[in-house]
Design a protein around this motif. Structure first.
Motif, PDB file in Angstrom:
ATOM      1  N   LYS A  14       3.857  18.100  -5.827  1.00 29.40           N
ATOM      2  CA  LYS A  14       5.262  18.508  -6.009  1.00 29.40           C
ATOM      3  C   LYS A  14       6.213  17.427  -5.506  1.00 29.40           C
ATOM      4  CE  LYS A  14       4.821  22.190  -3.469  1.00 29.40           C
ATOM      5  NZ  LYS A  14       3.388  22.061  -3.081  1.00 29.40           N
ATOM      6  N   THR A  15       5.960  16.951  -4.296  1.00 27.51           N
ATOM      7  CA  THR A  15       6.833  15.919  -3.737  1.00 27.51           C
ATOM      8  C   THR A  15       6.784  14.653  -4.594  1.00 27.51           C
ATOM      9  OG1 THR A  15       6.561  16.808  -1.511  1.00 27.51           O
ATOM     10  CG2 THR A  15       7.272  14.514  -1.678  1.00 27.51           C
ATOM     11  N   HIS A  16       5.589  14.340  -5.070  1.00 28.82           N
ATOM     12  CA  HIS A  16       5.432  13.165  -5.933  1.00 28.82           C
ATOM     13  C   HIS A  16       6.330  13.282  -7.175  1.00 28.82           C
ATOM     14  CE1 HIS A  16       2.453  10.031  -7.682  1.00 28.82           C
ATOM     15  NE2 HIS A  16       3.502  10.081  -8.464  1.00 28.82           N
ATOM     16  N   ILE A  17       6.281  14.419  -7.831  1.00 31.39           N
ATOM     17  CA  ILE A  17       7.105  14.594  -9.036  1.00 31.39           C
ATOM     18  C   ILE A  17       8.594  14.559  -8.686  1.00 31.39           C
ATOM     19  CG2 ILE A  17       7.751  16.147 -10.925  1.00 31.39           C
ATOM     20  CD1 ILE A  17       5.035  17.169 -11.089  1.00 31.39           C
ATOM     21  N   ARG A  29       0.849  -1.178   0.000  1.00 34.56           N
ATOM     22  CA  ARG A  29       0.000   0.000   0.000  1.00 34.56           C
ATOM     23  C   ARG A  29       0.887   1.230   0.000  1.00 34.56           C
ATOM     24  NH1 ARG A  29      -5.690  -0.223   2.726  1.00 34.56           N
ATOM     25  NH2 ARG A  29      -6.430  -1.980   1.541  1.00 34.56           N
ATOM     26  N   ARG A  30       0.403   2.264  -0.650  1.00 39.43           N
ATOM     27  CA  ARG A  30       1.167   3.502  -0.685  1.00 39.43           C
ATOM     28  C   ARG A  30       1.170   4.152   0.682  1.00 39.43           C
ATOM     29  NH1 ARG A  30       1.380   6.999  -4.850  1.00 39.43           N
ATOM     30  NH2 ARG A  30       1.418   8.690  -3.358  1.00 39.43           N
ATOM     31  N   LYS A  31       2.329   4.551   1.100  1.00 40.42           N
ATOM     32  CA  LYS A  31       2.413   5.294   2.348  1.00 40.42           C
ATOM     33  C   LYS A  31       3.007   6.644   2.032  1.00 40.42           C
ATOM     34  CE  LYS A  31       4.993   2.291   4.237  1.00 40.42           C
ATOM     35  NZ  LYS A  31       5.892   1.498   5.006  1.00 40.42           N
ATOM     36  N   PHE A  66       2.069   9.238 -11.995  1.00 37.97           N
ATOM     37  CA  PHE A  66       1.610  10.614 -11.817  1.00 37.97           C
ATOM     38  C   PHE A  66       0.642  10.911 -12.958  1.00 37.97           C
ATOM     39  CE2 PHE A  66       1.912  15.240 -12.290  1.00 37.97           C
ATOM     40  CZ  PHE A  66       1.760  15.648 -10.970  1.00 37.97           C
ATOM     41  N   VAL A  67      -0.585  11.241 -12.604  1.00 33.79           N
ATOM     42  CA  VAL A  67      -1.608  11.436 -13.634  1.00 33.79           C
ATOM     43  C   VAL A  67      -1.462  12.835 -14.243  1.00 33.79           C
ATOM     44  CG1 VAL A  67      -4.073  11.523 -14.116  1.00 33.79           C
ATOM     45  CG2 VAL A  67      -3.172   9.865 -12.467  1.00 33.79           C
ATOM     46  N   VAL A  68      -1.362  12.864 -15.546  1.00 33.10           N
ATOM     47  CA  VAL A  68      -1.092  14.125 -16.223  1.00 33.10           C
ATOM     48  C   VAL A  68      -2.376  14.744 -16.764  1.00 33.10           C
ATOM     49  CG1 VAL A  68       0.194  15.205 -18.105  1.00 33.10           C
ATOM     50  CG2 VAL A  68       1.178  13.279 -16.869  1.00 33.10           C
ATOM     51  N   VAL A 122      -0.189  23.526  -1.670  1.00 34.92           N
ATOM     52  CA  VAL A 122      -0.059  22.322  -0.846  1.00 34.92           C
ATOM     53  C   VAL A 122      -0.850  21.161  -1.459  1.00 34.92           C
ATOM     54  CG1 VAL A 122      -0.594  21.324   1.404  1.00 34.92           C
ATOM     55  CG2 VAL A 122       0.212  23.686   1.241  1.00 34.92           C
ATOM     56  N   GLY A 123      -0.241  20.020  -1.478  1.00 36.51           N
ATOM     57  CA  GLY A 123      -0.936  18.812  -1.919  1.00 36.51           C
ATOM     58  C   GLY A 123      -1.214  18.743  -3.406  1.00 36.51           C
ATOM     59  N   MET A 124      -0.398  19.421  -4.210  1.00 32.47           N
ATOM     60  CA  MET A 124      -0.625  19.417  -5.659  1.00 32.47           C
ATOM     61  C   MET A 124       0.246  18.399  -6.388  1.00 32.47           C
ATOM     62  SD  MET A 124      -2.927  21.545  -6.231  1.00 32.47           S
ATOM     63  CE  MET A 124      -3.739  22.754  -5.228  1.00 32.47           C
ATOM     64  N   LEU A 152      -8.053  14.935  -1.902  1.00 28.49           N
ATOM     65  CA  LEU A 152      -8.785  13.995  -2.763  1.00 28.49           C
ATOM     66  C   LEU A 152      -8.445  12.556  -2.385  1.00 28.49           C
ATOM     67  CD1 LEU A 152     -10.536  14.424  -5.426  1.00 28.49           C
ATOM     68  CD2 LEU A 152      -8.459  13.904  -6.678  1.00 28.49           C
ATOM     69  N   GLU A 153      -7.157  12.313  -2.278  1.00 25.44           N
ATOM     70  CA  GLU A 153      -6.690  10.983  -1.941  1.00 25.44           C
ATOM     71  C   GLU A 153      -7.113  10.617  -0.513  1.00 25.44           C
ATOM     72  OE1 GLU A 153      -2.489  10.628  -2.414  1.00 25.44           O
ATOM     73  OE2 GLU A 153      -2.508   8.448  -2.286  1.00 25.44           O
ATOM     74  N   GLY A 154      -7.035  11.613   0.380  1.00 27.68           N
ATOM     75  CA  GLY A 154      -7.404  11.373   1.770  1.00 27.68           C
ATOM     76  C   GLY A 154      -8.854  10.959   1.913  1.00 27.68           C
TER      77      GLY A 154
HETATM   78  P1  ADP Z   1       2.799  18.492  -2.438  1.00 26.82           P
HETATM   79  O1  ADP Z   1       4.202  18.044  -2.279  1.00 26.82           O
HETATM   80  O2  ADP Z   1       2.595  19.376  -3.630  1.00 26.82           O
HETATM   81  O3  ADP Z   1       2.219  19.105  -1.208  1.00 26.82           O
HETATM   82  P2  ADP Z   1       2.318  15.692  -2.792  1.00 26.82           P
HETATM   83  O4  ADP Z   1       3.281  15.412  -3.884  1.00 26.82           O
HETATM   84  O5  ADP Z   1       2.676  15.238  -1.439  1.00 26.82           O
HETATM   85  O6  ADP Z   1       1.908  17.225  -2.765  1.00 26.82           O
HETATM   86  O7  ADP Z   1       0.915  15.069  -3.230  1.00 26.82           O
HETATM   87  C1  ADP Z   1      -0.095  14.723  -2.323  1.00 26.82           C
HETATM   88  C2  ADP Z   1      -0.704  13.401  -2.722  1.00 26.82           C
HETATM   89  O8  ADP Z   1      -1.397  13.557  -3.935  1.00 26.82           O
HETATM   90  C3  ADP Z   1       0.337  12.337  -2.943  1.00 26.82           C
HETATM   91  O9  ADP Z   1      -0.140  11.132  -2.425  1.00 26.82           O
HETATM   92  C4  ADP Z   1       0.458  12.246  -4.438  1.00 26.82           C
HETATM   93  O10 ADP Z   1       0.773  10.942  -4.857  1.00 26.82           O
HETATM   94  C5  ADP Z   1      -0.918  12.647  -4.887  1.00 26.82           C
HETATM   95  N1  ADP Z   1      -0.908  13.315  -6.197  1.00 26.82           N
HETATM   96  C6  ADP Z   1      -0.817  14.622  -6.436  1.00 26.82           C
HETATM   97  N2  ADP Z   1      -0.894  14.898  -7.745  1.00 26.82           N
HETATM   98  C7  ADP Z   1      -1.038  13.717  -8.360  1.00 26.82           C
HETATM   99  C8  ADP Z   1      -1.179  13.315  -9.731  1.00 26.82           C
HETATM  100  N3  ADP Z   1      -1.203  14.206 -10.725  1.00 26.82           N
HETATM  101  N4  ADP Z   1      -1.306  12.010 -10.000  1.00 26.82           N
HETATM  102  C9  ADP Z   1      -1.299  11.106  -8.996  1.00 26.82           C
HETATM  103  N5  ADP Z   1      -1.181  11.398  -7.697  1.00 26.82           N
HETATM  104  C10 ADP Z   1      -1.051  12.696  -7.371  1.00 26.82           C
END
Ligand code: ADP
Ligand code: MG
Length: 471
Positions: A170-173, A105-107, A133-135, A166-168, A328-330
């Protein structure tokens, strides 16, 4: 062949059509719990898995079972939370699938560490990839730049600066870039660090009078990924160190990627010379994804977590949760967890209720935002109408005399709820259903009770209906 051997063979046959991770996820705690002439009954530990097997894999399962026993025509599925596979002789030995890891599971990025020389750095979370990462239109540029950087680190955009709320994502990319590079160029040293950790590390070393070792660590990097650089604001010594690190790496054509919650120019409290460095490569933003992308993200997450959620629920979440992808994920994860706990599937109602709790002021779209009571079923005709909707059948068939199980069961459920929850008398209920005798009603009530005891799946359905009708 006993049931266990049969199921083991069936699952082995399924390897041709279903991937191993899927098999392990969905079949791990299943067993054949009954056989009749042409039907196999498969016991499944929870409703989510049941849905998955019954709706998605039924044909494959049937084909796989037929290979072992020709006569089998149908597979029945039954949720049975009592199956205890630790000491259950029916349990299938999954060792034939050994070597395959169970999909995790994703953590959130975990705090595991890797050693770089004598230093430690937070390890990348492998589950953040550029592929998953969904584009959409609002993050396409950022994703494209990230991919370019990942393919040719140090060559294209240096530094790459990604900003957004926040939560967009960035960390994921950022982690996605790190993972892609580590895979493609295993010899490269990738350092991912949040700006806070970067700062704290520096402070720690200054205290130990070992600040110069800080330089050594970061200058070993082939790829330096620093998350949330807005936290460098007003930390002069950190900025100073970072400036020199940046320059050293940049001169050596090492890749640098940075993220922040706003564009470089708006980073108050940061030295101008840093800001101008940040701007000299490529600056891209990630914005809130549009509705279609939000749906796609939800689907991707369901896929990752291996769950199947009704489309109307995904739709409802995507319409109403618009603040950030994290939210959204939450909401999705909480809905799944809650439903799993209560042994039902998430519904628009259950998600709406949860959203209302967390955000009282917000108007929900696609759901009647009346007072809770307004949804409550109070009369028998109303109960019948709602049941017809819920069980997706015609009201007149429920009230009619058809003996089809499809109609009989909802009819019996209504009778039972009318008696037990709405307080109607047996006679009143009988009258309502076209003058049936009160013993018929009594029989119906008993029938529902025993059926629910036998069939956890039915119980779950009845519970979901009761919940929806506030009974
Ligand atoms: P930020 O660093 O911008 O605050 P995160 O990278 O932590 O945001 O993203 C928050 C959550 O949303 C993560 O679980 C991430 O995987 C998910 N998420 C955000 N954008 C996307 C996307 N385009 N496709 C898939 N998952 C995404
Ligand atoms: Mg982040």
């Amino acid at each position: 062949m006993d049931n266990r051997a049969l199921w083991e063979k069936t699952i082995t046959n399924l390897r041709e059509s279903i991937s191993k991770p899927q098999l392990i996820t969905w079949f791990k705690n299943t067993a054949i719990i009954g056989t009749s002439e042409d039907t196999l009954t498969v016991g499944i530990p929870n409703a989510l898995a049941e849905r998955q097997l019954a709706q998605k894999f039924n044909k494959q399962i049937l084909d796989a079972a037929k290979k072992e026993i020709k006569q089998i025509k149908t597979i029945a599925y039954r949720v049975d939370p009592t199956l205890d596979f630790k000491n259950d002789s029916r349990a299938v030995d999954f060792s034939f699938l050994k070597g395959e890891e169970k999909p995790k599971r994703r953590k959130l990025p975990n705090k595991a560490e890797v050693k770089i020389g004598e230093f430690r750095s937070v390890m990348l979370d492998e589950r953040y990839t550029l592929d998953n990462f969904v584009v959409g239109p609002d993050n396409r540029l950022a994703h494209a730049a990230a991919s370019a950087v990942a393919n040719n680190p140090g060559k294209n955009y240096n530094p790459l600066f990604i900003y957004g709320g926040v939560g967009m994502g960035k960390t994921h990319i950022l982690q996605g870039i790190g993972n892609a590079i580590s895979r493609k160029y295993p010899e490269k040293t990738v350092i991912y660090q949040t700006s806070e950790t970067f700062t704290n590390e520096l402070i720690g070393l200054i205290r130990k009078k070992k600040a110069e070792t800080f330089k050594e660590k970061y200058r070993k990097a082939d790829v330096l990924l620093i998350d949330d650089v807005q936290f460098f604001a007003k930390k002069e010594r950190t900025q100073e160190e970072f400036f020199h690190t940046f320059n050293a790496l940049y001169m050596a054509h090492k890749q640098i990627v940075l993220t922040a919650d706003r564009p470089p120019k708006e980073l108050a409290g940061l030295e101008d010379r840093l800001i101008s460095r940040f701007e000299q490569g490529m600056v891209v933003d990630v914005q809130l994804p549009d509705y279609e992308t939000r749906i796609a993200i939800l689907q991707e997450k369901c896929h990752q977590y291996g769950v199947l959620i009704p489309q109307d629920v995904l739709d409802f979440i995507a319409t109403n949760v618009t603040e950030s992808v994290r939210e959204l994920e939450g909401v999705l994860m909480q809905s799944i967890a809650e439903a799993e706990l209560e042994n039902t599937l998430p519904t628009v109602q259950s998600v709406a209720k949860r959203l209302k709790k967390t955000n009282k002021k917000k108007e929900l779209v696609g759901y009647k935002t009346q007072e809770d009571d307004a949804d409550m079923v109070k009369t028998l005709p109303e109960l019948t109408r709602r049941a017809a909707e819920f069980f997706e059948i015609d009201e007149k068939d429920i009230k009619g005399s058809s003996k089809k199980i499809k109609f009989v069961l909802p009819r019996q459920i209504i009778m039972s709820l009318a008696r037990e929850k709405l307080g109607y008398t047996l006679e009143e209920i009988g009258d309502y259903f076209g003058g049936r005798d009160h013993t018929t009603v009594l029989h119906a009530i008993k029938k529902v009770k025993t059926k629910c005891e036998e069939d956890k799946n039915l119980l779950r359905k009845v519970n979901a209906f009761k919940k929806e009708s506030k009974l």
